[in-house]
Design a protein around this motif. Structure first.
Motif, PDB file in Angstrom:
ATOM      1  N   GLY A  22       0.581  -1.104  -0.035  1.00 40.81           N
ATOM      2  CA  GLY A  22       0.028  -0.140  -0.142  1.00 40.81           C
ATOM      3  C   GLY A  22       0.791   1.217  -0.170  1.00 40.81           C
ATOM      4  O   GLY A  22       0.237   2.557   0.056  1.00 40.81           O
ATOM      5  N   GLU A  23       2.273   1.224  -0.028  1.00 36.72           N
ATOM      6  CA  GLU A  23       3.015   2.453   0.032  1.00 36.72           C
ATOM      7  C   GLU A  23       2.962   3.003  -1.446  1.00 36.72           C
ATOM      8  O   GLU A  23       2.793   2.248  -2.465  1.00 36.72           O
ATOM      9  CB  GLU A  23       4.506   2.125   0.342  1.00 36.72           C
ATOM     10  N   VAL A  24       3.143   4.395  -1.298  1.00 39.02           N
ATOM     11  CA  VAL A  24       3.246   5.085  -2.893  1.00 39.02           C
ATOM     12  C   VAL A  24       4.602   5.025  -3.290  1.00 39.02           C
ATOM     13  O   VAL A  24       5.388   5.477  -2.771  1.00 39.02           O
ATOM     14  CB  VAL A  24       2.683   6.291  -2.608  1.00 39.02           C
ATOM     15  N   VAL A  25       4.711   4.418  -4.559  1.00 39.37           N
ATOM     16  CA  VAL A  25       5.898   4.487  -5.000  1.00 39.37           C
ATOM     17  C   VAL A  25       6.219   5.001  -6.591  1.00 39.37           C
ATOM     18  O   VAL A  25       4.858   4.955  -7.220  1.00 39.37           O
ATOM     19  CB  VAL A  25       6.761   2.959  -5.250  1.00 39.37           C
ATOM     20  N   GLY A  26       7.175   5.445  -7.053  1.00 34.52           N
ATOM     21  CA  GLY A  26       7.251   5.930  -8.404  1.00 34.52           C
ATOM     22  C   GLY A  26       7.130   4.918  -9.256  1.00 34.52           C
ATOM     23  O   GLY A  26       7.470   3.795  -9.043  1.00 34.52           O
ATOM     24  N   THR A  27       6.644   5.227 -10.534  1.00 37.84           N
ATOM     25  CA  THR A  27       6.464   4.240 -11.394  1.00 37.84           C
ATOM     26  C   THR A  27       7.631   3.526 -12.241  1.00 37.84           C
ATOM     27  O   THR A  27       7.699   2.699 -12.816  1.00 37.84           O
ATOM     28  CB  THR A  27       5.524   4.695 -12.699  1.00 37.84           C
ATOM     29  N   TYR A  28       8.813   4.358 -11.866  1.00 42.82           N
ATOM     30  CA  TYR A  28      10.118   3.937 -12.341  1.00 42.82           C
ATOM     31  C   TYR A  28      10.790   2.756 -11.699  1.00 42.82           C
ATOM     32  O   TYR A  28      11.609   1.998 -11.960  1.00 42.82           O
ATOM     33  CB  TYR A  28      11.059   5.069 -12.306  1.00 42.82           C
ATOM     34  N   TYR A  29      10.089   2.485 -10.413  1.00 44.37           N
ATOM     35  CA  TYR A  29      10.547   1.149  -9.610  1.00 44.37           C
ATOM     36  C   TYR A  29      10.075  -0.101 -10.339  1.00 44.37           C
ATOM     37  O   TYR A  29       8.844  -0.044 -10.906  1.00 44.37           O
ATOM     38  CB  TYR A  29      10.216   1.233  -8.234  1.00 44.37           C
ATOM     39  N   VAL A  30      10.749  -1.191 -10.307  1.00 42.53           N
ATOM     40  CA  VAL A  30      10.359  -2.504 -10.839  1.00 42.53           C
ATOM     41  C   VAL A  30       9.697  -3.372  -9.664  1.00 42.53           C
ATOM     42  O   VAL A  30       8.764  -3.990  -9.800  1.00 42.53           O
ATOM     43  CB  VAL A  30      11.519  -3.055 -11.566  1.00 42.53           C
ATOM     44  N   THR A  31      10.540  -3.135  -8.543  1.00 47.61           N
ATOM     45  CA  THR A  31      10.052  -3.684  -7.337  1.00 47.61           C
ATOM     46  C   THR A  31       9.786  -2.645  -6.256  1.00 47.61           C
ATOM     47  O   THR A  31      10.566  -1.818  -6.106  1.00 47.61           O
ATOM     48  CB  THR A  31      10.794  -4.828  -6.787  1.00 47.61           C
ATOM     49  N   CYS A  32       8.922  -2.843  -5.394  1.00 44.34           N
ATOM     50  CA  CYS A  32       8.614  -1.820  -4.346  1.00 44.34           C
ATOM     51  C   CYS A  32       9.712  -1.764  -3.311  1.00 44.34           C
ATOM     52  O   CYS A  32      10.194  -2.719  -2.864  1.00 44.34           O
ATOM     53  CB  CYS A  32       7.395  -2.345  -3.499  1.00 44.34           C
TER      54      CYS A  32
END
Length: 55
Positions: free
Chosen positions: A12-22
């Motif tokens: 549920g954390e907000v992460v950038g779309t540039y990440y492949v894995t959280c």
């Protein structure tokens, strides 16, 4: 181009779309398809149900 963010489907954390894995939990994030040629590819379950319902 602005950085886009998505919510990790696992933690549920907000992460950038540039990440492949959280970076928080290591969950493999859904790959985004920038061409839009395959609309189901990379959709989260929430996105799928919002767009298509339960089918």
């Amino acid at each position: 181009m602005s950085i886009r963010y998505v919510e990790c489907a696992h933690c549920g954390e907000v992460v950038g779309t540039y990440y492949v894995t959280c970076p928080y939990c290591g969950y493999k994030l859904a790959a985004r398809n920038p061409t839009g040629m395959e609309p189901l590819y990379g959709m989260t379950d929430d996105e799928f149900y919002k767009r298509f319902g339960s089918m």
